[in-house]
Scaffold this motif. Sequence first.
Motif, short mmCIF file in Angstrom:
data_model
loop_
_atom_site.label_atom_id
_atom_site.label_comp_id
_atom_site.label_asym_id
_atom_site.label_seq_id
_atom_site.Cartn_x
_atom_site.Cartn_y
_atom_site.Cartn_z
N THR A 3 0.72 -1.19 0.01
CA THR A 3 -0.14 0.14 0.07
C THR A 3 0.96 1.35 0.00
N LEU A 4 2.29 0.88 1.18
CA LEU A 4 2.58 2.05 0.49
C LEU A 4 3.90 2.19 -0.86
N ILE A 5 3.87 1.55 -1.47
CA ILE A 5 4.81 1.46 -2.26
C ILE A 5 3.58 2.00 -3.29
N THR A 6 2.37 1.61 -3.25
CA THR A 6 1.18 2.50 -4.18
C THR A 6 1.11 3.46 -4.00
N LEU A 7 0.80 3.75 -3.27
CA LEU A 7 0.63 5.13 -2.34
C LEU A 7 1.94 6.03 -3.06
N ALA A 8 3.29 6.24 -2.69
CA ALA A 8 4.32 6.92 -3.36
C ALA A 8 4.43 6.57 -4.90
N LEU A 9 4.31 5.49 -5.96
CA LEU A 9 4.01 5.83 -7.25
C LEU A 9 2.81 6.52 -7.22
N ILE A 10 1.71 6.55 -6.72
CA ILE A 10 0.56 7.71 -7.26
C ILE A 10 1.17 9.02 -6.83
N GLN A 11 1.58 9.82 -5.49
CA GLN A 11 2.78 10.16 -5.47
C GLN A 11 3.32 11.02 -6.92
N LEU A 12 3.90 9.97 -7.54
CA LEU A 12 5.60 10.12 -8.56
C LEU A 12 4.90 10.27 -9.90
N SER A 13 3.70 9.56 -9.76
CA SER A 13 3.10 9.70 -11.24
C SER A 13 2.40 11.16 -11.29
N VAL A 14 1.79 11.90 -10.03
CA VAL A 14 1.00 13.37 -10.07
C VAL A 14 2.34 14.22 -9.95
N VAL A 15 2.68 14.02 -9.20
CA VAL A 15 4.84 15.18 -9.85
C VAL A 15 4.79 14.97 -10.80
N PHE A 49 -0.64 19.22 -4.36
CA PHE A 49 -0.38 18.65 -2.94
C PHE A 49 -2.34 17.47 -3.29
N CYS A 50 -3.28 18.17 -3.27
CA CYS A 50 -4.40 18.93 -3.68
C CYS A 50 -4.61 16.90 -4.85
N GLN A 51 -3.50 16.72 -5.39
CA GLN A 51 -4.33 15.66 -6.46
C GLN A 51 -4.20 14.92 -5.92
N THR A 52 -2.74 15.01 -5.10
CA THR A 52 -1.91 13.80 -4.17
C THR A 52 -3.40 12.93 -3.27
N TRP A 53 -3.11 13.99 -2.79
CA TRP A 53 -4.67 13.89 -1.66
C TRP A 53 -5.54 13.41 -2.18
N TRP A 54 -6.35 13.78 -3.28
CA TRP A 54 -7.75 12.76 -3.61
C TRP A 54 -7.42 12.09 -4.10
N ILE A 55 -6.02 11.65 -5.05
CA ILE A 55 -6.47 10.67 -5.82
C ILE A 55 -5.29 8.97 -5.17
N GLY A 56 -5.23 9.49 -3.79
CA GLY A 56 -4.44 8.56 -2.86
C GLY A 56 -5.50 7.67 -1.72
N LEU A 57 -6.48 9.60 -1.84
CA LEU A 57 -7.66 9.10 -0.63
C LEU A 57 -9.12 8.06 -1.58
N ILE A 58 -8.97 8.55 -1.98
CA ILE A 58 -9.62 7.62 -3.22
C ILE A 58 -9.10 6.39 -3.59
N TRP A 59 -7.81 6.08 -3.78
CA TRP A 59 -7.49 4.30 -4.06
C TRP A 59 -7.76 4.26 -2.21
N ARG A 65 -8.14 -0.29 2.05
CA ARG A 65 -7.46 -0.16 3.13
C ARG A 65 -7.27 1.34 3.94
N VAL A 66 -8.27 1.94 4.07
CA VAL A 66 -8.21 2.82 4.93
C VAL A 66 -8.09 2.59 6.25
N ASN A 67 -6.78 3.44 7.07
CA ASN A 67 -6.60 3.12 8.76
C ASN A 67 -6.16 4.83 9.12
N MET A 68 -6.06 5.00 9.85
CA MET A 68 -5.55 5.65 10.25
C MET A 68 -3.44 6.24 9.86
N LEU A 69 -3.26 5.10 9.92
CA LEU A 69 -2.06 4.78 9.53
C LEU A 69 -1.31 5.15 8.33
N MET A 70 -2.24 4.73 7.37
CA MET A 70 -2.27 5.11 5.64
C MET A 70 -2.86 6.43 5.56
#
Length: 106
Positions: A3-15, A49-59, A65-70
Amino acid sequence: MNTLITLALIQLSVVIITDISGVWDNIEQAVSKWLHCKIKLPHICICSFCQTWWIGLIWLIASGRVNMLMIAALLMLCTFTSVTSSLVRLITDSIGSLINFLYKKL
Protein backbone atom coordinates in the motif's frame (compact mmCIF):
# COMPACT_ATOMS: atom_id res chain seq x y z
CA MET A 1 4.03 -2.44 2.53
CA ASN A 2 2.45 -2.74 -0.92
CA THR A 3 0.00 0.00 0.00
CA LEU A 4 2.83 2.40 0.84
CA ILE A 5 4.61 1.61 -2.41
CA THR A 6 1.39 2.15 -4.35
CA LEU A 7 0.81 5.50 -2.61
CA ALA A 8 4.40 6.54 -3.36
CA LEU A 9 3.93 5.62 -7.03
CA ILE A 10 0.68 7.62 -7.10
CA GLN A 11 2.56 10.60 -5.67
CA LEU A 12 5.42 10.24 -8.19
CA SER A 13 2.97 9.94 -11.10
CA VAL A 14 1.01 13.00 -9.99
CA VAL A 15 4.18 15.06 -9.53
CA ILE A 16 5.47 14.14 -12.99
CA ILE A 17 2.13 14.82 -14.68
CA THR A 18 1.28 17.98 -12.74
CA ASP A 19 4.60 19.68 -12.00
CA ILE A 20 6.95 18.43 -14.69
CA SER A 21 4.80 18.06 -17.80
CA GLY A 22 2.85 21.30 -17.44
CA VAL A 23 -0.34 19.62 -18.63
CA TRP A 24 -2.59 21.95 -16.61
CA ASP A 25 -1.06 25.05 -18.20
CA ASN A 26 -1.79 23.59 -21.62
CA ILE A 27 -5.36 22.76 -20.63
CA GLU A 28 -5.91 26.29 -19.29
CA GLN A 29 -4.55 27.78 -22.52
CA ALA A 30 -6.70 25.52 -24.71
CA VAL A 31 -9.89 26.22 -22.76
CA SER A 32 -9.12 29.96 -22.67
CA LYS A 33 -8.63 29.96 -26.43
CA TRP A 34 -11.81 27.95 -26.95
CA LEU A 35 -13.90 30.26 -24.74
CA HIS A 36 -12.16 33.43 -25.98
CA CYS A 37 -11.45 34.57 -22.42
CA LYS A 38 -8.79 33.99 -19.79
CA ILE A 39 -9.70 31.24 -17.34
CA LYS A 40 -7.96 29.91 -14.25
CA LEU A 41 -8.55 26.32 -13.09
CA PRO A 42 -9.37 25.83 -9.40
CA HIS A 43 -6.40 25.16 -7.14
CA ILE A 44 -7.71 21.70 -6.31
CA CYS A 45 -7.24 20.74 -9.98
CA ILE A 46 -3.68 21.91 -10.50
CA CYS A 47 -1.93 21.43 -7.14
CA SER A 48 0.17 18.25 -6.89
CA PHE A 49 -0.41 18.20 -3.13
CA CYS A 50 -4.20 18.24 -3.62
CA GLN A 51 -4.16 15.77 -6.47
CA THR A 52 -2.00 13.34 -4.50
CA TRP A 53 -4.36 13.64 -1.54
CA TRP A 54 -7.58 13.06 -3.48
CA ILE A 55 -6.28 10.33 -5.78
CA GLY A 56 -4.60 8.55 -2.87
CA LEU A 57 -7.69 8.84 -0.67
CA ILE A 58 -9.95 7.53 -3.45
CA TRP A 59 -7.54 4.65 -4.01
CA LEU A 60 -7.44 3.82 -0.28
CA ILE A 61 -11.24 3.84 -0.09
CA ALA A 62 -11.65 1.78 -3.28
CA SER A 63 -9.11 -0.80 -2.16
CA GLY A 64 -10.59 -1.03 1.35
CA ARG A 65 -7.32 -0.08 3.06
CA VAL A 66 -8.40 3.06 4.88
CA ASN A 67 -6.94 3.34 8.35
CA MET A 68 -5.22 6.08 10.34
CA LEU A 69 -1.72 4.82 9.48
CA MET A 70 -2.41 4.94 5.75
CA ILE A 71 -4.01 8.38 5.98
CA ALA A 72 -0.97 9.64 7.90
CA ALA A 73 1.37 8.11 5.30
CA LEU A 74 -0.67 9.69 2.52
CA LEU A 75 -0.49 13.10 4.20
CA MET A 76 3.27 12.74 4.57
CA LEU A 77 3.60 11.88 0.89
CA CYS A 78 1.44 14.89 0.02
CA THR A 79 3.73 17.12 2.07
CA PHE A 80 6.78 15.91 0.14
CA THR A 81 5.43 16.59 -3.36
CA SER A 82 7.69 19.64 -3.77
CA VAL A 83 10.73 17.60 -2.70
CA THR A 84 9.80 14.84 -5.13
CA SER A 85 9.40 17.41 -7.91
CA SER A 86 12.86 18.83 -7.20
CA LEU A 87 14.41 15.35 -7.15
CA VAL A 88 12.79 14.39 -10.46
CA ARG A 89 14.04 17.63 -12.04
CA LEU A 90 17.54 17.01 -10.65
CA ILE A 91 17.62 13.48 -12.05
CA THR A 92 16.30 14.65 -15.42
CA ASP A 93 18.84 17.48 -15.64
CA SER A 94 21.68 15.17 -14.58
CA ILE A 95 20.82 12.61 -17.24
CA GLY A 96 20.57 15.38 -19.85
CA SER A 97 23.98 16.74 -18.84
CA LEU A 98 25.48 13.25 -19.01
CA ILE A 99 24.05 12.70 -22.49
CA ASN A 100 25.39 16.06 -23.67
CA PHE A 101 28.82 15.27 -22.20
CA LEU A 102 28.92 11.88 -23.90
CA TYR A 103 27.71 13.37 -27.18
CA LYS A 104 30.52 15.95 -27.15
CA LYS A 105 33.15 13.28 -26.36
CA LEU A 106 32.06 11.02 -29.19
